[in-house]
Design a protein around this motif. Structure first.
Motif, PDB file in Angstrom:
ATOM      1  N   GLN A 176       0.832  -1.207   0.000  1.00 41.72           N
ATOM      2  CA  GLN A 176       0.000   0.000   0.000  1.00 41.72           C
ATOM      3  C   GLN A 176       0.869   1.262   0.000  1.00 41.72           C
ATOM      4  N   ASP A 177       1.954   1.214   0.781  1.00 44.52           N
ATOM      5  CA  ASP A 177       2.872   2.358   0.815  1.00 44.52           C
ATOM      6  C   ASP A 177       3.482   2.609  -0.553  1.00 44.52           C
ATOM      7  N   LYS A 179       2.278   1.805  -3.422  1.00 50.68           N
ATOM      8  CA  LYS A 179       1.225   2.315  -4.314  1.00 50.68           C
ATOM      9  C   LYS A 179       1.013   3.804  -4.087  1.00 50.68           C
ATOM     10  N   GLN A 180       1.025   4.217  -2.802  1.00 51.69           N
ATOM     11  CA  GLN A 180       0.828   5.632  -2.482  1.00 51.69           C
ATOM     12  C   GLN A 180       2.026   6.468  -2.930  1.00 51.69           C
ATOM     13  N   TYR A 181       3.230   5.944  -2.711  1.00 56.44           N
ATOM     14  CA  TYR A 181       4.432   6.657  -3.164  1.00 56.44           C
ATOM     15  C   TYR A 181       4.383   6.887  -4.677  1.00 56.44           C
ATOM     16  N   ASP A 184       1.855   9.562  -5.451  1.00 51.85           N
ATOM     17  CA  ASP A 184       2.379  10.879  -5.078  1.00 51.85           C
ATOM     18  C   ASP A 184       3.424  11.354  -6.086  1.00 51.85           C
TER      19      ASP A 184
END
Length: 373
Positions: A176-177, A179-181, A184
């Motif tokens: 999930q991290d 994917k978020q990175y 962003d």
């Protein structure tokens, strides 16, 4: 006793202004006249042309026509100043976005390495289960004929189950991290591209306005340019006289802070250097490049643009300002100068001019901000 040749009342000149005027004289920069409140300025007398000079025979157009030229030039340079602020803001944002993209890229690399490690752990656990026939440890213990072995191993089974669940949670969170990175980073790339376009548009506008101003000035004869310069000085004197005539100078008694003195000293040392849009020194400056670098030298970083300086720094009443404070001009906060005392400012005015001393009231004041509030 009347004002001296710089228009400053005897005894009213503070140390900062004295040092500034000394530097001005040293680099032969013209100093804007600062008069006592209510004292009218004498309009500069035209400089007679030497006999037989080519410009002596030029017939000057009416002042109203040259005044229209002056106003047009002011408009063009004002538009260029607004575009310069937009250009500087886009450049500052691009620097921040680029740094954030680099930081996100590092996070993605670290996250991917972590994910690879977690997957390797999960793979080893799966391989171990395969080697033992696919039965989980809990099933093996239940089928054991040795109750003692069952009881001894129950705790280990529970720990193993918790470790497995923790591994799964960590795998999920890491994915999930990542994917978020990635999201962003994509957003920052889009912002960077939009900023690049805004910066290019601002640069185009700046160059167009400056080119138009220079073309307009190039159509003037030498005598016309001299008269235009006189009209500019007269307009500045008139505005400064009106500002001082309000009695405001008698209400301003603030003394510079230690940081303010350093900022003023830095700005004073730049007198005579040319205005160049987008420049932050050390050889040239635009208006907010000068003020931001002056305060950076005093150990107080401030926003790069005049508009952000107006938005982010503490607002101060004009009567409460002190040397080192920044005066923001025009309704759109498109120009900034540093107050140095006795009704004077240091500024990087516009293309074709140099960093110089002027009157604080020569332009419409929007307000005053204090970097070290």
């Amino acid at each position: 006793m009347g004002p001296d040749k710089y228009g400053v009342r005897p005894g009213g000149r503070r140390g900062i202004l004295t040092a500034a005027v000394t530097v001005v004289c040293a680099v032969t920069v013209a100093v804007t006249v600062l008069a006592a409140p209510g004292t009218a300025f004498a309009a500069p007398s035209p400089t007679p042309s030497p006999s037989g000079s080519p410009s002596a025979s030029v017939t000057l157009p009416p002042d109203k026509d040259l005044e229209a030229v002056r106003e047009k030039l002011d408009d063009l340079y004002h538009d260029a100043a607004v575009a310069t602020d937009a250009y500087n803001a886009a450049e500052e944002a691009a620097e921040k976005q680029s740094a954030e993209i680099v930081d996100l890229a590092k996070k993605i690399v670290r996250g991917q390495q972590k994910l690879d490690g977690l997957k390797a752990r999960a793979g080893r656990a799966a391989a171990a289960q395969y080697r033992t026939g696919g039965l989980p440890d809990s099933a093996k213990l239940l089928l054991s004929d040795n109750p003692s072995q069952f009881l001894d191993g129950a705790g280990l089974v529970l720990q193993g189950e918790r470790a497995t669940k923790g591994l799964i949670r960590e795998l999920t969170r890491t994915q999930q991290d990542l994917k978020q990175y990635a999201a962003d980073a994509a957003d920052q790339w889009n912002r960077l591209e939009a900023g690049r376009k805004a910066k290019a548009a601002a640069k185009k506008k700046i160059t167009q306005r400056i080119a138009a101003a220079e073309k307009l000035q190039s159509t003037l004869e030498k005598k016309q340019k001299e008269r235009l310069a006189e009209l500019e000085r007269e307009a500045a004197y008139k505005a400064q006289t009106a500002w001082l005539g309000t009695g405001i100078l008698g209400e301003i008694h603030g003394k510079a802070s230690a940081a303010g003195k350093k900022a003023v000293a830095f700005a004073t040392a730049q007198i005579g250097k040319p205005y160049v849009w987008g420049a932050e020194g050390p050889d040239s400056y635009d208006c907010s490049g000068l003020t931001s670098q002056a305060w950076a030298s005093a150990g107080q970083p401030i926003p790069r643009t005049s508009q952000e300086q107006w938005k982010q720094l503490r607002h101060i009443d004009v009567k409460d300002m002190r040397p080192g404070d920044l005066i923001i001009y025009f309704d759109d906060a498109s120009h900034v100068a540093m107050y140095i005392g006795d009704g004077a400012i240091i500024q990087a005015p516009r293309p074709g001019r140099t960093v110089s001393i002027g009157g604080a009231g020569t332009m419409p004041i929007l307000g005053v901000v204090r970097p070290d509030a």
